[in-house]
Design an enzyme around this catalytic site. Structure first.
Site, mmCIF file in Angstrom:
data_model
loop_
_atom_site.group_PDB
_atom_site.id
_atom_site.type_symbol
_atom_site.label_atom_id
_atom_site.label_comp_id
_atom_site.label_asym_id
_atom_site.label_seq_id
_atom_site.Cartn_x
_atom_site.Cartn_y
_atom_site.Cartn_z
ATOM 1 C CE LYS A 232 -11.561 57.600 34.391
ATOM 2 N NZ LYS A 232 -11.159 56.576 33.386
ATOM 3 C CB THR A 265 -15.275 62.958 25.088
ATOM 4 O OG1 THR A 265 -16.387 62.177 24.834
ATOM 5 C CG2 THR A 265 -15.652 64.572 25.107
ATOM 6 N N GLY A 267 -11.823 58.155 24.657
ATOM 7 C CA GLY A 267 -10.215 58.124 24.987
ATOM 8 C C GLY A 267 -9.728 58.866 26.151
ATOM 9 C CB THR A 268 -11.560 61.620 27.999
ATOM 10 O OG1 THR A 268 -12.587 60.843 28.236
ATOM 11 C CG2 THR A 268 -11.805 62.706 27.159
ATOM 12 N N GLY A 269 -10.368 59.050 29.180
ATOM 13 C CA GLY A 269 -10.121 58.140 30.431
ATOM 14 C C GLY A 269 -8.561 57.406 30.313
ATOM 15 C CB CYS A 270 -7.044 55.475 27.562
ATOM 16 S SG CYS A 270 -8.432 54.118 27.360
HETATM 17 N N1 LIG Z 1 -16.343 67.289 27.702
HETATM 18 C C1 LIG Z 1 -15.211 67.112 28.808
HETATM 19 N N2 LIG Z 1 -14.512 68.356 29.050
HETATM 20 C C2 LIG Z 1 -13.739 68.226 29.745
HETATM 21 N N3 LIG Z 1 -13.187 67.279 30.323
HETATM 22 C C3 LIG Z 1 -13.703 66.268 30.328
HETATM 23 C C4 LIG Z 1 -14.799 66.082 29.060
HETATM 24 N N4 LIG Z 1 -15.145 64.749 29.201
HETATM 25 C C5 LIG Z 1 -14.689 63.795 29.939
HETATM 26 N N5 LIG Z 1 -13.603 64.778 30.403
HETATM 27 C C6 LIG Z 1 -12.588 64.413 31.600
HETATM 28 O O1 LIG Z 1 -11.973 63.332 30.906
HETATM 29 C C7 LIG Z 1 -11.182 62.700 31.958
HETATM 30 C C8 LIG Z 1 -11.793 61.319 31.446
HETATM 31 O O2 LIG Z 1 -13.097 61.154 32.326
HETATM 32 P P1 LIG Z 1 -14.195 59.939 31.629
HETATM 33 O O3 LIG Z 1 -15.258 59.944 32.737
HETATM 34 O O4 LIG Z 1 -14.862 60.513 30.328
HETATM 35 O O5 LIG Z 1 -13.463 58.723 31.498
HETATM 36 P P2 LIG Z 1 -13.906 57.439 30.747
HETATM 37 O O6 LIG Z 1 -15.247 57.063 30.819
HETATM 38 O O7 LIG Z 1 -12.836 56.343 31.255
HETATM 39 O O8 LIG Z 1 -13.338 57.706 29.358
HETATM 40 P P3 LIG Z 1 -12.973 56.691 27.876
HETATM 41 O O9 LIG Z 1 -13.410 55.349 28.633
HETATM 42 O O10 LIG Z 1 -13.897 57.257 27.016
HETATM 43 O O11 LIG Z 1 -11.516 56.683 27.757
HETATM 44 C C9 LIG Z 1 -11.810 63.245 33.296
HETATM 45 O O12 LIG Z 1 -10.818 63.945 33.750
HETATM 46 C C10 LIG Z 1 -13.089 63.979 32.824
HETATM 47 O O13 LIG Z 1 -13.433 64.951 33.680
HETATM 48 C C1 LIG Z 2 -9.020 49.369 23.765
HETATM 49 C C2 LIG Z 2 -9.921 50.042 24.583
HETATM 50 N N1 LIG Z 2 -9.420 50.468 25.889
HETATM 51 C C3 LIG Z 2 -10.022 51.106 26.593
HETATM 52 C C4 LIG Z 2 -11.154 51.900 26.229
HETATM 53 C C5 LIG Z 2 -12.014 52.788 27.158
HETATM 54 O O1 LIG Z 2 -12.265 54.024 26.456
HETATM 55 C C6 LIG Z 2 -11.735 51.473 24.892
HETATM 56 N N2 LIG Z 2 -12.760 52.008 24.172
HETATM 57 N N3 LIG Z 2 -11.004 50.596 24.209
HETATM 58 MG MG LIG Z 3 -12.603 54.752 30.540
#
Ligand SMILES: Nc1ncnc2c1ncn2[C@@H]1O[C@H](COP(=O)(O)OP(=O)(O)OP(=O)(O)O)[C@@H](O)[C@H]1O
Ligand SMILES: Cc1ncc(CO)c(N)n1
Ligand SMILES: [Mg+2]
Length: 555
Positions: A232, A265, A267-270
């Site tokens: 990501k 943003t 929690g986008t990853g989860c």
């Molecule tokens: N500003 C944004 N606009 C559109 N898509 C985004 C944006 N920020 C993140 N994304 C998308 O969200 C998804 C999660 O990516 P990211 O790299 O932020 O994960 P992460 O760091 O694990 O997130 P988190 O840990 O905050 O839950 C990916 O598909 C990324 O491209």
């Molecule tokens: C509990 C928890 N899981 C995953 C993430 C990653 O975003 C977070 N910030 N908190």
């Molecule tokens: Mg993450």
């Protein structure tokens, strides 16, 4: 969202572009792009085995094993909301309870291994789980517990989000977990979804700064055994796009969405990982699941870009935006007294008198109409929708509800206040399911049986008639004042009288004085006239006068 799917596996040189729906323009562009794809060159999409056959009542089920986020933007809470939004059941195994908000992580309380094992057993021994999704796994022991559980209770797919560090920089799983991830967990995973930092840590601190770096990272991570890898790029420095790299062991896909300008943003990853899990649980292929997840995140961010939750620098977004987006602050809640002077438009009459539908609606409202129904039997769909949007703007500005005759699709498309339907149109309970609890539904009823059914099916009011003979409805049986009275007495819903009502007979209708009869609906008496305002005003005066004499039962 553009999904530029480019294969760089050395033997294949095609370059693939998928486009989603970021904006109207993009979407149009996207269809063209999609149409020009060399589909044969695409890797075959294999649907995973669907275990939730439609013949039984099993709901697709994701089990998430992750940490709780008190701020509810990430972790377990994000997973629950994502699955709910995607129509999938979600059970939970909580590995840690974190104290988090939009500022950062204030505390982490890791649950005991016994508790985690017990949670896994409770769910897996009882419920049919399609897909397991993992998030925060704070100890190697917990990974082992999961693997043991999966041996005993195999599932269709395993989605691994190798959560390590929160965006605010707080360590959620230490580097001691890396070996266990690489050696034990990844080989069993159907997909792993690291962000840039996690991919880098898993690859021994390799610097990842470009899309090219992400590709080689995806390849190296794939060598560790997972069937698919999604690196990501949310944290990649790019102001135009949010780019992720998906690698299925054969082809690389560059998933490109617009980068939403927002601080929301967290929690986008989860969310991405649990959406992939949800789509897999529904029976999607991996590529489709990833594409849907990318689009879902982009759309949720777009809808939530301006919401304010907390005072910190990274806010959560609204996973359930679909439930909220239709809600308009000026939407009418149904009030039976709105039926008092019910104006029903007729395109033929407006044409005859050389006025637009918007002028007709404006005139009726100015004259005192209390509710407006658009009845455009002849109009083309596109034309009707445009007219409805324009009329809705006028009605909202005057706090007058706008209903659409027959066309539930038009009402939905323009977010009108409701619909009015006949006995042979879409059933009321189906309309209610489509429009939700807040919209107004009216039904034409000639008999007490119709009236009771309308009530049982969830309508808000009934229209009863034709009271008098009318030209606006061919072959419509007239029920007369007697018939109207019978329906009103039987009805549990408020009633508006309709059919041939005009300035000379409206008094006789209202003088029935029966409870439930709240007003009259008129077409020709307002619109087959030179001046809509004057006629509406006159009718309003007449109704007000009659009701004042008849007594309070009417209003
Ligand atoms: N500003 C944004 N606009 C559109 N898509 C985004 C944006 N920020 C993140 N994304 C998308 O969200 C998804 C999660 O990516 P990211 O790299 O932020 O994960 P992460 O760091 O694990 O997130 P988190 O840990 O905050 O839950 C990916 O598909 C990324 O491209
Ligand atoms: C509990 C928890 N899981 C995953 C993430 C990653 O975003 C977070 N910030 N908190
Ligand atoms: Mg993450």
């Amino acid at each position: 969202m553009d999904l530029i799917l480019s294969s760089t596996s050395s033997s294949i040189s095609h370059h693939k572009i998928f486009t989603g729906f970021s904006s109207k323009q993009d979407s149009r562009h996207g269809v063209e792009q999609f149409g020009s794809l060399n589909l044969k060159a695409m890797p075959e999409e294999k649907a995973l085995v669907v275990t939730n056959g439609s013949s039984n009542n099993k709901i697709p089920h994701v089990l998430t094993m992750a940490g709780s986020d008190s701020g509810a933007g990430a972790g377990i809470q994000a997973d629950l909301k994502t699955c709910a939004a995607r129509g999938v059941y979600c059970s939970t195994v909580i590995t840690a309870v974190t104290a988090q908000n939009t500022v950062g992580v204030q505390d982490v309380n890791i649950l005991s291994e016994e508790s985690v094992a017990a949670q896994l057993k409770s769910v897996l021994s009882d419920m049919h789980v399609d897909v397991v999704k993992t998030g925060m796994l704070p100890s190697t022991a917990m990974v082992k517990i999961l693997l043991d559980s999966l041996k005993q209770f195999p599932v269709q797919a395993l989605v691994v989000d190798p959560v390590m560090v929160s965006t605010s920089g707080h360590v959620l799983a230490g580097s001691s977990i890396l070996d266990t991830f690489r050696q034990d967990l990844f080989p069993l995973a159907d997909i792993v979804t690291p962000n840039l930092k996690e991919a880098s840590a898993l690859l021994g601190g390799l610097q990842l700064e470009t899309v090219t770096d992400m590709r080689s990272a995806a390849k190296s991570l794939h060598d560790m055994g997972p069937r698919n890898v999604l690196v990501k790029g949310g944290h990649l420095p790019s102001s135009t796009y949010a780019i992720d790299i998906f690698f299925d062991g054969k082809d690389f896909y560059e998933l490109r969405s617009s980068r939403i300008q927002t601080i929301n943003t967290h929690g986008t990853g989860c969310t991405m990982a649990s959406c992939i899990a949800a789509e897999l649980a529904k029976g999607s292929s991996m590529l489709s699941a990833v594409k849907v997840a990318k689009r879902y995140v982009e759309t949720a961010l777009e809808y939530s870009k301006s919401i304010i939750v907390g005072n910190g620098s990274q806010g959560p977004f609204d996973h359930l935006f679909k439930l909220n987006r239709k809600k308009s602050s000026t939407q009418q809640l149904f009030d039976p007294s709105d039926l008092f002077l019910y104006a029903v438009t007729d395109s033929g009459m407006n044409k005859k008198w050389g006025r637009s539908i918007t002028d007709a609606v404006k005139g009726a409202i100015e004259g005192g109409a209390t509710i407006v129904q658009l009845r455009e039997k002849e109009a083309e769909t596109g034309e009707f929708l445009e007219a409805a949007k324009a009329c809705l703007e006028i009605c909202r500005a005057h706090n007058i509800p706008l209903l659409i005759n027959d066309r539930v699709d038009i009402a939905m498309a323009c977010d009108a206040d409701g619909v009015h339907v006949g006995q042979s149109d879409m059933p009321v309970n189906t309309i209610r399911a489509l429009l939700g609890p807040e919209k107004i539904i009216g039904v034409s009823c000639k008999t007490p049986e119709h009236a009771l059914k309308a009530w049982a099916d969830g309508a808000d009011y009934i229209g009863s008639g034709g009271v008098f003979p009318t030209n606006t409805k061919a072959n419509n049986r007239t029920i007369g004042l007697d018939g109207l009275e019978t329906v009103c007495l039987a009805s549990k819903l408020p009633v508006v009288a309709i059919g041939g009502i005009n300035l000379s007979n409206a008094k006789s209708v209202m003088e029935l004085g029966v409870a439930n009869l709240k007003g009259v609906a008129v077409v020709s008496a307002l619109f087959d006239q030179e001046c809509v305002v004057t006629k509406t005003r006159k009718l309003h005066e007449l109704l007000t006068e009659t009701v004042a004499n008849v007594g309070p039962a009417m209003v």
